[in-house]
Design a protein around this motif. Structure first.
Motif, short mmCIF file in Angstrom:
data_model
loop_
_atom_site.label_atom_id
_atom_site.label_comp_id
_atom_site.label_asym_id
_atom_site.label_seq_id
_atom_site.Cartn_x
_atom_site.Cartn_y
_atom_site.Cartn_z
N ALA A 192 0.83 -1.21 0.00
CA ALA A 192 0.00 0.00 0.00
C ALA A 192 0.86 1.26 0.00
O ALA A 192 0.62 2.19 -0.77
CB ALA A 192 -0.94 -0.01 1.21
N GLY A 193 1.86 1.27 0.87
CA GLY A 193 2.71 2.46 0.95
C GLY A 193 3.56 2.68 -0.28
O GLY A 193 3.63 3.79 -0.82
N VAL A 194 4.22 1.62 -0.74
CA VAL A 194 5.10 1.73 -1.89
C VAL A 194 4.31 2.09 -3.15
O VAL A 194 4.71 2.94 -3.95
CB VAL A 194 5.90 0.43 -2.10
N ALA A 195 3.15 1.45 -3.33
CA ALA A 195 2.34 1.70 -4.53
C ALA A 195 1.85 3.14 -4.58
O ALA A 195 1.85 3.78 -5.63
CB ALA A 195 1.16 0.74 -4.57
N THR A 196 1.43 3.67 -3.43
CA THR A 196 0.90 5.04 -3.40
C THR A 196 1.96 6.06 -3.77
O THR A 196 1.71 6.99 -4.54
CB THR A 196 0.33 5.35 -2.00
N ILE A 197 3.17 5.87 -3.25
CA ILE A 197 4.22 6.85 -3.54
C ILE A 197 4.87 6.58 -4.90
O ILE A 197 5.42 7.48 -5.54
CB ILE A 197 5.28 6.84 -2.42
N ALA A 198 4.79 5.31 -5.37
CA ALA A 198 5.38 4.98 -6.68
C ALA A 198 4.49 5.39 -7.84
O ALA A 198 4.97 5.48 -8.98
CB ALA A 198 5.66 3.48 -6.76
N GLY A 199 3.21 5.66 -7.58
CA GLY A 199 2.28 6.02 -8.64
C GLY A 199 2.76 7.17 -9.50
O GLY A 199 2.82 7.07 -10.74
N PRO A 200 3.14 8.32 -8.90
CA PRO A 200 3.62 9.43 -9.72
C PRO A 200 4.88 9.10 -10.51
O PRO A 200 5.07 9.59 -11.63
CB PRO A 200 3.89 10.53 -8.69
N VAL A 201 5.77 8.28 -9.94
CA VAL A 201 7.00 7.92 -10.64
C VAL A 201 6.68 7.09 -11.87
O VAL A 201 7.14 7.38 -12.98
CB VAL A 201 7.95 7.14 -9.70
N LEU A 202 5.89 6.04 -11.69
CA LEU A 202 5.49 5.20 -12.81
C LEU A 202 4.71 6.00 -13.84
O LEU A 202 4.91 5.86 -15.05
CB LEU A 202 4.65 4.02 -12.31
N GLY A 203 3.83 6.87 -13.34
CA GLY A 203 3.05 7.71 -14.25
C GLY A 203 3.92 8.62 -15.08
O GLY A 203 3.68 8.80 -16.28
N GLY A 204 4.95 9.22 -14.47
CA GLY A 204 5.84 10.10 -15.21
C GLY A 204 6.56 9.37 -16.32
O GLY A 204 6.69 9.89 -17.44
N ILE A 205 7.02 8.15 -16.05
CA ILE A 205 7.71 7.37 -17.08
C ILE A 205 6.76 7.05 -18.24
O ILE A 205 7.12 7.19 -19.42
CB ILE A 205 8.27 6.07 -16.46
N LEU A 206 5.54 6.65 -17.92
CA LEU A 206 4.58 6.26 -18.96
C LEU A 206 4.12 7.46 -19.78
O LEU A 206 4.04 7.39 -21.01
CB LEU A 206 3.38 5.55 -18.32
N VAL A 207 3.81 8.57 -19.09
CA VAL A 207 3.33 9.77 -19.80
C VAL A 207 4.41 10.32 -20.72
O VAL A 207 4.15 10.68 -21.88
CB VAL A 207 2.87 10.85 -18.80
N GLU A 208 5.63 10.36 -20.22
CA GLU A 208 6.74 10.90 -21.02
C GLU A 208 7.08 10.00 -22.20
O GLU A 208 7.42 10.47 -23.28
CB GLU A 208 7.97 11.07 -20.11
N SER A 209 7.00 8.69 -21.99
CA SER A 209 7.43 7.74 -23.01
C SER A 209 6.36 7.46 -24.06
O SER A 209 6.65 7.39 -25.25
CB SER A 209 7.86 6.42 -22.35
N TRP A 210 5.11 7.27 -23.62
CA TRP A 210 4.06 6.83 -24.56
C TRP A 210 2.79 7.67 -24.53
O TRP A 210 1.99 7.58 -25.44
CB TRP A 210 3.70 5.37 -24.27
N GLY A 211 2.57 8.45 -23.50
CA GLY A 211 1.35 9.25 -23.44
C GLY A 211 0.51 8.90 -22.22
O GLY A 211 0.67 7.84 -21.60
N TRP A 212 -0.40 9.83 -21.85
CA TRP A 212 -1.17 9.65 -20.63
C TRP A 212 -2.04 8.40 -20.66
O TRP A 212 -2.36 7.82 -19.61
CB TRP A 212 -2.05 10.89 -20.38
N GLU A 213 -2.46 7.94 -21.84
CA GLU A 213 -3.33 6.76 -21.92
C GLU A 213 -2.69 5.53 -21.27
O GLU A 213 -3.38 4.67 -20.73
CB GLU A 213 -3.65 6.43 -23.39
N GLY A 252 8.41 24.09 -14.77
CA GLY A 252 8.53 23.73 -16.18
C GLY A 252 9.12 22.35 -16.42
O GLY A 252 9.66 22.08 -17.50
N LEU A 253 9.03 21.44 -15.46
CA LEU A 253 9.57 20.10 -15.63
C LEU A 253 8.65 19.25 -16.48
O LEU A 253 7.42 19.43 -16.48
CB LEU A 253 9.76 19.42 -14.27
N SER A 254 9.22 18.31 -17.20
CA SER A 254 8.42 17.35 -17.94
C SER A 254 7.80 16.36 -16.95
O SER A 254 8.24 16.27 -15.80
CB SER A 254 9.30 16.59 -18.94
N PRO A 255 6.77 15.60 -17.37
CA PRO A 255 6.20 14.61 -16.46
C PRO A 255 7.24 13.64 -15.91
O PRO A 255 7.20 13.29 -14.72
CB PRO A 255 5.16 13.88 -17.34
N LEU A 256 8.19 13.22 -16.76
CA LEU A 256 9.20 12.28 -16.31
C LEU A 256 10.13 12.92 -15.28
O LEU A 256 10.44 12.32 -14.24
CB LEU A 256 10.01 11.76 -17.50
#
Length: 548
Positions: A148-169, A303-307
């Motif tokens: 629960a703890g790791v997943a909650t804090i890891a969400g933005p990190v994983l999201g940044g990698i995915l959004v920057e690499s392939w898109g928000w979808e 002005g940072l990118s999502p990643l």
């Protein structure tokens, strides 16, 4: 190790855990992963901060309010079946989120995704409670809490990698292969467990859903309607009042139904269960309250990118995963409440540091350093907190207790999301004009009028930050450059003040959660509740009076 609660045909109880925590990890990641994609989703749909806030709140709301009935349905029809149904719904809804063609469709798909998550989550705790013997149950729940703890804090990190690499979808589509693996794994390893026929409180479910929806809707949409009228004579504060009255009626109904209730109030006679729910509410409130404004600040002001924005949280996320297992072991040796309280203190220190250094010129390295205590704190809170809350639950109260704990924890996320969005947008409407007036006084007199015209001609809100402020067309190029820089400074200064004000609300929630932890008793892992605790409540036959 003592014998397992159910016959696993020679397998270790630990063989059941992987698909449960895999599904749970996916659910928890989706509570925070959207935050990093807020600017991208805004740009894709031309949505406001309030609209995008509903992408989170819609998921959290349906997730929170349906966990109570889901826990009871798991008792009635079996946690394995409910977990599989929820997993299918969640995975299909994740695909629909990625294919959404409008913000409204995305919000609707997130509601359905929350339904799937609600069906799954109580079953994970219920299966663990019923499969693992008391001696090793605490360790298994420690793994659950760590996830629960790791997943909650890891969400933005994983999201940044995915959004920057392939898109928000892809923050949604990534759930599809994970869901399929978890589905197959569950069928192979999770056993069928004994079911208990129970009364299902339909009226209570409707009251809980209606009350929470009214309160959350009013909090999140308050700034949109300027905290005044919505339809005819109906105001925002009247909606809040009606929502609270409906929730009060829900609680009274639960009291009248006794052990037939969706939320058996007898569970709260156990001190640690009650106080752990307070702490869980506050930590969930704080987690959502941290990531939403900080993520927008990193991308809009710095002005940072999502990643790159995600990288700010990465060290803290890794540190949380390292600390969590040690925190679980430490709570075996010392009273777990001290570990939880120390975790709240670390998180509070982290936010105080962020508050102190936050400015439009702050560096990424400085913010990364300030977030390190946050990672330590989250690693210390979740595992011991789950153990303290569930030490008194057995197979007779597993579904109801798990549903109640998770529902209250997620209600904290819902209220946190709504309150933070409301406070941030409300403060921005004041802080940016104040900053603009301050900056205007430093400009040459001939530029003050064109500068003030930028803000006067815009409906100043959080929504306008994404588009920026353009100087009037009749201003010479040289003056336009100076005015544009001044406008950027005003927005940066005003946004910083609004975020810092919002962080004060989060810090207050952490103080409450930490104090609640300090008042817990010294129940240890593997130690069941006393005879007067919730474990002693006989709920297997709803037609018989409860025995205590």
């Amino acid at each position: 190790m003592s014998a397992p609660v159910v016959d696993l045909k020679g397998r270790s109880p630990w063989s059941v855990l992987p698909p449960l925590v895999l599904g749970f990890f996916m659910i928890m990641v989706d509570t925070t992963i959207v935050n990093i994609a807020v600017p991208s989703i805004q740009k894709a749909f031309g949505a406001s901060y309030t609209d995008v806030g509903w992408v989170n709140s819609a998921y959290l709301l349906s997730f929170a309010v349906l966990m109570l009935p889901a826990g009871r349905l798991g008792d009635r029809y079996g946690p394995r079946g409910m977990f599989l149904v929820g997993l299918v719904v969640f995975t299909v809804a994740s695909a629909a989120c990625g294919f959404a063609g409008s913000i409204g469709v995305l919000i609707a798909a997130r509601v359905i995704q929350g339904v799937g998550g609600a069906a799954m989550t109580p079953q994970t705790m219920a299966v663990i409670t019923r499969v693992f013997p008391p001696k090793s149950r605490g360790a298994a729940l420690g793994v659950w809490g760590m996830v629960a703890g790791v997943a909650t804090i890891a969400g933005p990190v994983l999201g940044g990698i995915l959004v920057e690499s392939w898109g928000w979808e892809w923050i949604f589509w990534v759930n599809i292969p994970v869901g399929v693996v978890a589905l197959v794994w569950t069928v192979m390893t999770v056993p069928h467990l004994e079911t208990h026929k129970r009364y299902f409180d339909v009226i209570g479910t409707v009251l809980a859903v209606a009350g929470l929806f009214l309160v959350v809707f009013a909090l999140q949409e308050g700034e949109t309607y300027e905290w005044g009228k919505i339809w005819g004579p109906v105001t925002i504060w009247e909606l809040v009042g009606v929502g609270l009255v409906v929730l009060a009626v829900f609680v009274l109904r639960q009291h009248r139904l006794g052990e037939k209730a969706l939320l058996p109030l007898r569970l709260f006679h156990y001190r640690n269960f009650s106080l752990a729910n307070v702490s869980a509410f506050m930590i969930s409130f704080a987690m959502l309250g941290i990531f939403f404004p900080l993520t927008i600040f990193l991308q809009t002001i710095l002005g940072l990118s999502p990643l790159h924005a995600a990288y700010v949280n990465l060290p803290a996320s890794l540190l949380s995963g390292v600390v969590a297992p040690f925190a679980g072991r430490l709570s075996d040796k010392v009273n777990g409440k001290w570990v939880v309280a120390a975790g709240f203190a670390f998180i509070g220190v982290s936010l105080a540091l962020v508050y102190a250094v936050l400015s439009p010129e702050v560096s990424e390295a400085t913010l990364i350093f300030c977030m390190l205590p946050f990672g330590i704190g989250t690693g210390m809170v979740f595992s011991p907190l789950v153990n303290l809350a569930t030490a008194g639950l057995d197979h007779r109260t597993a579904g109801a207790g798990a549903g109640a704990f998770n529902a209250i924890r997620q209600v904290g996320s819902v209220v946190g999301s709504a309150a933070i969005v409301a406070m941030l947008t409300g403060r921005l409407a004041t802080t940016i004009p104040d900053a603009a007036r301050s900056v205007a006084s430093t400009l040459p007199s001939q530029l003050q009028a064109p500068f003030e015209k930028i803000f006067a001609s815009s409906e100043l809100s959080a929504d306008s930050l994404q588009q920026g402020f353009q100087p009037p067309a009749d201003v010479p190029a040289s003056a336009a450059k100076q005015i544009g820089a001044a406008a950027q400074q005003a927005v940066g200064d005003g946004f910083t003040v609004a975020v810092k004000d919002t962080l004060l609300l989060v810090i207050a929630a952490l103080v409450v959660g930490g104090v609640a932890a300090l008042f817990m008793s010294s129940t240890r892992r593997g130690q069941d509740a006393p005879a007067s605790g919730p474990a002693a409540v006989d709920t297997e036959d709803d037609e018989q009076p409860a025995t205590v």
